[in-house]
Design an enzyme around this catalytic site. Structure first.
Site, PDB file in Angstrom:
ATOM      1  N   ARG A 104       5.203  -0.220  -3.710  1.00 35.84           N
ATOM      2  CA  ARG A 104       5.164   1.197  -3.353  1.00 35.84           C
ATOM      3  C   ARG A 104       5.214   2.058  -4.614  1.00 35.84           C
ATOM      4  O   ARG A 104       6.149   1.952  -5.401  1.00 35.84           O
ATOM      5  CB  ARG A 104       6.344   1.530  -2.438  1.00 35.84           C
ATOM      6  N   THR A 108       4.016   8.578  -5.353  1.00 35.94           N
ATOM      7  CA  THR A 108       3.256   8.945  -4.144  1.00 35.94           C
ATOM      8  C   THR A 108       3.783   8.245  -2.887  1.00 35.94           C
ATOM      9  O   THR A 108       3.428   8.618  -1.767  1.00 35.94           O
ATOM     10  CB  THR A 108       1.773   8.558  -4.311  1.00 35.94           C
ATOM     11  N   ASP A 200      16.582  -5.920   4.946  1.00 33.73           N
ATOM     12  CA  ASP A 200      15.431  -6.260   4.097  1.00 33.73           C
ATOM     13  C   ASP A 200      15.043  -7.717   4.332  1.00 33.73           C
ATOM     14  O   ASP A 200      15.753  -8.639   3.917  1.00 33.73           O
ATOM     15  CB  ASP A 200      15.781  -6.023   2.619  1.00 33.73           C
ATOM     16  N   ASP A 203      14.641  -9.941   1.135  1.00 33.27           N
ATOM     17  CA  ASP A 203      15.928 -10.332   0.547  1.00 33.27           C
ATOM     18  C   ASP A 203      16.613 -11.401   1.382  1.00 33.27           C
ATOM     19  O   ASP A 203      17.224 -12.331   0.849  1.00 33.27           O
ATOM     20  CB  ASP A 203      16.856  -9.111   0.441  1.00 33.27           C
TER      21      ASP A 203
END
Ligand code: URA
Length: 209
Positions: A104, A108, A200, A203
């Protein structure tokens, strides 16, 4: 538009509950992701074409069916998608695997592709993109864009948990793509995590944090 398939099989729902538990450790989490992926893949491959053949049984000649025609590729979105690969290839061992890596952009917030490695004949294959969490839908959209750019004509997206926002985003950008999921959750929090979700997924699969 009816391109969302929720696999509400009791075994899938049971395993997703175990996945959600914050006390589920890495080993069990990884195994569950793989098992759930296998069950969802069972439904995502329901429309594979068949052809009739003849086989001699010890008793008689049987007219029977085998999978024919279109070849399949699975494309995990790095890194959490890797957790689903063992499960789906257990069902379709002849499938090839492409990889797509997205991060990411901090400015933006749009996904940027940093890696794409596909089988040479990807444009001739049906592709099932795999990622356990369909959250904002941005990564899914970017991965589907990339597949279409490479000439893939039949694309499905498989996840374990989706959000309504993610499904809407994918549907709006790519109404031709069928989405397969185990469950749809309530929505996203301010950090774009699915609520209640599993946290997550990357993870928890890889034991990082
Ligand atoms: N990715 C994750 O791993 N978890 C979420 O809840 C959303 C995206």
């Amino acid at each position: 538009m009816n391109n969302l398939h929720i696999i509400d099989h009791p075994l899938v729902q049971h395993k997703i509950s175990l996945l959600r538990d914050k006390n589920t450790g890495t080993k069990e989490f990884r195994e569950l992701v793989s098992e759930i992926a296998m069950f969802i893949c069972y439904e995502a491959t329901r429309d594979l074409p068949l052809k009739e053949i003849e086989i001699e049984t010890p008793i008689a000649v049987a007219k029977t069916k085998i999978i024919s025609g279109r070849k399949l590729a699975f494309v995990p979105i790095l890194r959490a998608g890797l957790g689903m690969v063992d499960g789906v290839t257990a069902l379709v061992p002849a499938a090839k695997i492409g990889h797509i890596g997205l991060f990411r952009d901090p400015q933006t917030h749009s996904p940027v592709m940093y890696y794409s490695k596909m089988p040479d004949d990807i444009s001739e294959r049906d592709v099932i993109i795999v990622d356990p969490m369909l959250a904002t839908g941005r990564s899914a959209k970017a991965a589907i864009d990339e597949m279409k750019k490479l000439g893939v004509k039949h694309i499905k997206f498989m996840c374990i948990i989706c959000s309504p926002e993610g499904v809407d985003a994918v549907r709006e950008a790519h109404p031709d793509v069928e989405i397969y999921t185990g469950v749809m959750d309530e929505g996203l929090n301010e950090d774009h995590y699915i609520v209640p979700g599993v946290g997550d997924a990357g993870d928890r699969i890889f034991g990082t944090k």
